[in-house]
Write an enzyme that holds these catalytic residues in place. Sequence first.
Site, PDB file in Angstrom:
ATOM      1  N   SER A   1     -43.287   8.658  12.528  1.00 54.87           N
ATOM      2  CA  SER A   1     -42.173   7.766  12.169  1.00 54.87           C
ATOM      3  C   SER A   1     -40.980   8.626  11.761  1.00 54.87           C
ATOM      4  O   SER A   1     -41.156   9.808  11.424  1.00 54.87           O
ATOM      5  CB  SER A   1     -42.599   6.896  10.985  1.00 54.87           C
ATOM      6  OG  SER A   1     -41.479   6.328  10.350  1.00 54.87           O
TER       7      SER A   1
ATOM      8  N   TYR B   1     -46.062   4.906   2.591  1.00 53.43           N
ATOM      9  CA  TYR B   1     -45.905   4.990   4.056  1.00 53.43           C
ATOM     10  C   TYR B   1     -45.290   6.335   4.440  1.00 53.43           C
ATOM     11  O   TYR B   1     -45.769   7.013   5.364  1.00 53.43           O
ATOM     12  CB  TYR B   1     -45.009   3.842   4.516  1.00 53.43           C
ATOM     13  CG  TYR B   1     -44.846   3.676   6.003  1.00 53.43           C
ATOM     14  CD1 TYR B   1     -43.908   4.419   6.716  1.00 53.43           C
ATOM     15  CD2 TYR B   1     -45.601   2.751   6.697  1.00 53.43           C
ATOM     16  CE1 TYR B   1     -43.733   4.258   8.079  1.00 53.43           C
ATOM     17  CE2 TYR B   1     -45.427   2.575   8.070  1.00 53.43           C
ATOM     18  CZ  TYR B   1     -44.495   3.325   8.750  1.00 53.43           C
ATOM     19  OH  TYR B   1     -44.329   3.160  10.109  1.00 53.43           O
TER      20      TYR B   1
HETATM   21  C1  GCO Z   1     -39.312   0.274   6.349  1.00 54.94           C
HETATM   22  C2  GCO Z   1     -39.805   0.245   7.775  1.00 54.94           C
HETATM   23  C3  GCO Z   1     -39.952   1.660   8.301  1.00 54.94           C
HETATM   24  C4  GCO Z   1     -39.991   1.684   9.800  1.00 54.94           C
HETATM   25  C5  GCO Z   1     -40.699   2.801  10.436  1.00 54.94           C
HETATM   26  C6  GCO Z   1     -39.765   3.496  11.377  1.00 54.94           C
HETATM   27  O1  GCO Z   1     -39.857  -0.443   5.500  1.00 54.94           O
HETATM   28  O2  GCO Z   1     -38.359   1.049   6.109  1.00 54.94           O
HETATM   29  O3  GCO Z   1     -41.009  -0.463   7.930  1.00 54.94           O
HETATM   30  O4  GCO Z   1     -41.039   2.242   7.663  1.00 54.94           O
HETATM   31  O5  GCO Z   1     -40.567   0.583  10.337  1.00 54.94           O
HETATM   32  O6  GCO Z   1     -41.140   3.736   9.567  1.00 54.94           O
HETATM   33  O7  GCO Z   1     -40.479   4.460  12.095  1.00 54.94           O
END
Ligand code: GCO
Length: 257
Positions: A148, A161
Site C-alpha cells: 500500500s 494498517y
Molecule cells: C485509509 C485507507 C488506506 C488505503 C490504502 C491505500 O483509511 O486511509 O483505507 O489505507 O485504502 O492503504 O493503499
Amino acid sequence: MAETNPLFDLTGRTALVTGSSQGLGLAIARGLAQAGAAVVLNGRDAKKLSATAKALDAEDARVAMAAFDVTDGEAAMREVEEIEAEFAPIDILVNNAGIQRRAPLAEMTEAQWREVLDTNLTSAFLVARAVAPRMIARGAGKIINICSVMSDVARPTIGNYAAAKGGLKQLTRAMAVEWARHGVQANAIAPGYMETELNRSLMENAEFNRWICGRTPAGRWGKPEELVGAAVFLASRASDFVNGQVIYVDGGLLAAL
Ligand code: GCO
C-alpha cells in the site's frame, strides 16, 4: 488484433489469490484469468466465494475456490496441499487479504491491532510458508504481496494498517533475498487510494474525497482493475529478473509533496 506478447501470457499457470471474493483481490484474480491463468479464489465465507467463482466461471475463467482463514497457519498448509493435489501446482501466489480497523493509536484496542496485523501481514507469511517450499522444489514461482502507499507513509487512525503494510514491504524483500536463487520472484504492488468497499466510508465523505483527489496528482481514486497490468507483469515471465521490488499504482500520490 495485436497478439499479446508471449512474455505476458499466463496460459497453463495457476494463481492462488487470497482475499479474492471481492475488491482488489477479485479484480486481480479476474485479470490473471484473462491473461490465461487458472485462478484459485480464497476467502473465509464459502457462500460469497462460491458466488464469485460462478461469476468468473461464466466469464470462461478456469476457477476453483479454497475457503479458509489465511491467519490460520495449519489451515493454510492443509488447503495448499489440497489445491496442489486436487487442482494444480500453485505457480503464482497473490497475498492480497487485508482489512481495516481504524482508531487513534492511543484508543486502539489490542484486538484491533492484532486483527489487522494478523490479516494484513502474518497471513502473507503463513500462506507463503505453505506455498514457497513447493515453488522452490519446482525451481519456479511468483509471489506478489499487496502492499500500500501506507507501506511508506501514514495518516492518523490507521497505525495498525500502516505498520502491517510497512512490514509487508520488508517481508517482500526478505522473501526475495531467500528465494530468488531458487527461481522464485517475490515482489509487491502498492495501491494508492482505490475505489473499494474497504474505502466506501472515505469515498462518501465529501471532505476526505476532496482531500484525496487533491493529494493524488491524477486527481481521482484508482479503480481496482487498474492493478491488473502490474499483477500480470509480476506474475509472468516478463518479471523473471525482478526481485524485492514494489510497483506503486497510486496515481502519483507518493511522487507528490
Ligand atoms: C485509509 C485507507 C488506506 C488505503 C490504502 C491505500 O483509511 O486511509 O483505507 O489505507 O485504502 O492503504 O493503499
